[in-house]
Structure formats: structure tokens, C-alpha cells
Design a protein around this motif. Sequence first.
Motif, PDB file in Angstrom:
ATOM      1  N   LEU A 124      -3.031   6.307   8.178  1.00  8.43           N
ATOM      2  CA  LEU A 124      -4.253   6.122   7.782  1.00  8.43           C
ATOM      3  C   LEU A 124      -4.436   6.934   6.556  1.00  8.43           C
ATOM      4  O   LEU A 124      -5.375   6.821   5.540  1.00  8.43           O
ATOM      5  CB  LEU A 124      -5.348   6.365   8.565  1.00  8.43           C
ATOM      6  N   ILE A 150      -2.165  -1.416   0.605  1.00  7.30           N
ATOM      7  CA  ILE A 150      -3.368  -1.114   1.073  1.00  7.30           C
ATOM      8  C   ILE A 150      -3.294  -1.876   2.465  1.00  7.30           C
ATOM      9  O   ILE A 150      -3.763  -1.279   3.796  1.00  7.30           O
ATOM     10  CB  ILE A 150      -4.649  -1.632   0.373  1.00  7.30           C
ATOM     11  N   HIS A 151      -3.003  -3.227   2.545  1.00  5.68           N
ATOM     12  CA  HIS A 151      -2.890  -4.020   3.716  1.00  5.68           C
ATOM     13  C   HIS A 151      -1.787  -3.364   4.595  1.00  5.68           C
ATOM     14  O   HIS A 151      -2.040  -3.625   5.903  1.00  5.68           O
ATOM     15  CB  HIS A 151      -2.738  -5.490   3.453  1.00  5.68           C
ATOM     16  N   LEU A 191      -3.476   0.386  12.182  1.00  5.14           N
ATOM     17  CA  LEU A 191      -4.498  -0.215  13.312  1.00  5.14           C
ATOM     18  C   LEU A 191      -3.693  -0.331  14.724  1.00  5.14           C
ATOM     19  O   LEU A 191      -3.920  -0.041  15.874  1.00  5.14           O
ATOM     20  CB  LEU A 191      -5.215  -1.384  12.766  1.00  5.14           C
ATOM     21  N   LEU A 225      -3.285   5.218   3.899  1.00  7.39           N
ATOM     22  CA  LEU A 225      -3.964   4.119   3.390  1.00  7.39           C
ATOM     23  C   LEU A 225      -4.944   4.918   2.373  1.00  7.39           C
ATOM     24  O   LEU A 225      -5.311   4.101   1.314  1.00  7.39           O
ATOM     25  CB  LEU A 225      -4.729   3.621   4.537  1.00  7.39           C
ATOM     26  N   TRP A 243      -5.550   3.588  -1.387  1.00 13.43           N
ATOM     27  CA  TRP A 243      -6.905   2.928  -1.669  1.00 13.43           C
ATOM     28  C   TRP A 243      -7.462   3.756  -3.163  1.00 13.43           C
ATOM     29  O   TRP A 243      -8.002   3.328  -4.116  1.00 13.43           O
ATOM     30  CB  TRP A 243      -7.970   3.231  -0.680  1.00 13.43           C
ATOM     31  N   LEU A 255      -3.113  -0.291   6.270  1.00 14.65           N
ATOM     32  CA  LEU A 255      -4.467  -0.720   7.332  1.00 14.65           C
ATOM     33  C   LEU A 255      -3.956  -1.271   8.433  1.00 14.65           C
ATOM     34  O   LEU A 255      -4.217  -0.899   9.608  1.00 14.65           O
ATOM     35  CB  LEU A 255      -5.248  -1.718   6.483  1.00 14.65           C
ATOM     36  N   TRP A 256      -2.920  -2.376   8.603  1.00 12.46           N
ATOM     37  CA  TRP A 256      -2.849  -3.077   9.711  1.00 12.46           C
ATOM     38  C   TRP A 256      -1.995  -2.525  10.554  1.00 12.46           C
ATOM     39  O   TRP A 256      -1.681  -2.582  11.852  1.00 12.46           O
ATOM     40  CB  TRP A 256      -2.207  -4.640   9.373  1.00 12.46           C
TER      41      TRP A 256
END
Length: 443
Positions: free
Chosen positions: A417, A319-320, A327, A420, A424, A323-324
Motif C-alpha cells: 500500500l 495503481i490497480h 487488498l 500504491l 498515486w 491496490l488489488w
Amino acid sequence: MKGSTRCIEDVPLNGFHRKLTLCSGGGSFVDGYVLSIIGIAMLQMSAALQLSEFWQGMIAASALIGVFFGGFLGGVLTDSLGRKCVYFIGPVLFIVCSLAQLWVASAPALFVCRFILGLAVGIEYPVATALLVEFLPRRYRGPRLAALTIMWFAGAAFAYIVGNLLMSQGGEQAWRYVLASAAAIGLVLLLVRLGTPESPRWLLSKGRTAEADEVIKGVYGPGFSLANLPEQPDTRSGSLWGLLLNGYGKRLVFVTLFWSCSIIPVFAVYAFAPKVLQALNLKGDWAAFGSIAITLLFVIGCIFASKLINVMGRRSMLIHSFLWSGLALLLLGLFPDGNEMLVLALFGAYALFIGGAQVLQLVYPNELFPTEIRAVAVGIGTSLSRIGAAVGTYLVPFSLQSVGIGHTMYVAAAVTLVGLAAAWAMAPETRSLSLRDAAALSH
């Protein structure tokens, strides 16, 4: 603790585990080597064989096409014939097809050689990882499987070193020696794998209990037996249909989706780093420095992830990572005209953070499926993820030309994403679980 009461997944790491990690990592090493070495030979090879643009593209893509078919084939063969038998197919094909490139005289012949090399690479992923995970203690399972991803980058780096050295010394036929050089790695891989035993878990799944018990005693010592491997035989089919019928369809969707989303932007960025950086206004030394820095940060990200995988856990890390890294790509889309340091910092952040998803590509598929269908699942994930990678890589130049760098980065961010969202919604936590419990549908 006595061997008679101890599960083999709780034993300390020994010399056998270390050697098996090295032997299995050889497949990832050759993958990086084979897929990278063609670029070094391409210019001289194209002139020598008078290759058209069509055949240049086909030969460049031939190994990736082979990986697609090899993943499916390797998975089926590994689960039906056994790990030990299929473990030697890849090295033999590496030797034969690499040497055959010394005498190829036409584009179709070279395409066939490269296609079969890709086939061998595809076969390697399911057999090498399945055999390794079925022997490793649970504490070392994640980090050791994660380390195989680093071997890919090591193989790619070695290809550039060897390839450039041979090109500088080999004269007009240097390209043949460059392409044939993979035979030496195949030979080493074949020799070090001699004596590798069959997986006791696979033997047990086929009802060959006496052989499984003998392997356990040979690897772990006479104090160990089948009693130390709490896993019962199963009759589940190793086919895709059997995989779906037995409730593993959702896991297969998850593995294929997150694997594809984690490599589509990476392959595109890695293949076109100079072009992408140029579109982001990095030129000259900045572009050269940026390409090298991004490659190094991919490796560093994978190394950090392999060290943290047991600390963070699989689900949290995935997940991390998405996510990063997503971004970072989103910000590149927002600031395509940023200064050099900002662009490099964001690209570097993406390369660093995506390491978590990269290393989990070989961890999750091997943990989430039982022995009877493990290799098939890994093979399917390998094959299907390469479709997205090939399409994404192919479309990058068109995207840069038609919609520009900003929107291209938005598309890459969107893919990340999606990964992601898949993580999740579907990623389970398998840290600290036995291999049997990690593959159970109940957790």
C-alpha cells in the motif's frame, strides 16, 4: 510513408527488434537461472565443502550482494562507455565465473565466484534494457520491456529442470556441474549478441553524429537518417549527482520506491512460500500444490500485464496492481485461519495482480530518464530495490516466529500500500509518448 519523413519510433517491428529483444531478455533469463540454481546444489555442496551455517547463508546471498553493486557499476559504465561495449561484459563473466566453480575448493572462493556472477547480473539490467528501449518503436516499447520480466521466471524454471537432471546423473560432484551449467547460457548469449550495433541515441549524446547516422541506416534502411530521430545531444552528467541536479530526483525516488514495494513481498513469498503456506495451515499436498500454483500465477500475471500495458496505460496499471494485490494480502492477514481454498484464492489473487507492478519495473525507469542518464537510473533502481528485497526476505522467518502469520501479512500489505501511495502521488503516464517526450520533465 517514406523513410525520409518518418520517425524511427513509428516504424513497424522488424527482425532486428525481435533479435534484440531476445538478446536483451537473456540477461533476465540468466538472473532467474543463477539465483535459483544455487538452491538445487546447496545440500550436496554444503556437505562437500563442509560449509558452516554462516557460509551457507553468505553463499546463498552472494549473488544478490553482487547484483546490488553491479547495478550501480553497470549504470555508470553503460552511460559513460556506451551500450555496445558493456553489452558483452555480462556474458563473459557468466562464462568465466560459472566454469571457475568446477574447481573451487573453499567457501570464500565460491563466494567470490557467486558474487561476480551477481555483479554480472546487475550490470545486465541497465545495459540490456537501455539498448533495447533506444531502438524499439513506441508502440512495442512497453510490451517488449514488460516481457523481460517473464524471462526471469523462465530462467528460474529452466534452472530447476537442468539442475535436477544434473543432480540425478552427476554423482558426488554433481553440484559442480549444476553451478557451472550457467556457462552454457553465457556462451549462447555472447554468440547471439555478436554484431549488435551501438545505440544511435547514445552516439548522438556524445556528439558522434556520423556514427549515429550510419547505425540508423544499417538498422532501418538507406532511406532513414538522423532526420528521423528527433533527439538532440545533451551534456547532462550520467552521475547520481548530475541526475539530481537536472531535476530527476523526484523520478528517481518514485522508481526506487515503487520498485522496492513491488518486489519486497514477492521475494519474501517466493523464497518462503512453503513456510508461509504452512503457517496458514496448508500442509502436505495442499502446500506443494500451493507453491506451484503461486509460481504459475506470478507468470500468468506478468503475461496478462504485458498484454494490457498499452491498453490500460502505465499509471493506471501500477495503481490497480498495488491496490488489488495489497487488498489480497490484507485479507490474508484478516483470515489467517481460513480454509485451504480461501487461502489459496487470496494468495493466487496477490500473485496475479502484482504482475502489473512487476513488469513496470523495467518499463518506467527506461522511459522516465533521458539517454544521458537512463542506464544510471536503471542501475540505481536495480541496486536500491534489492536492499529492500534482501532485508524483507531475511526478516520473514523471524516475523513468522515472533508476530505470527497474520501480522506478517499485514506488514506485506502495508509495504504494497506504500507502493500504491507512491503510484498515486508520483506515477506519470508515458503511454504513446516518444522516448524523448516520456523522459521530458514537462509532462
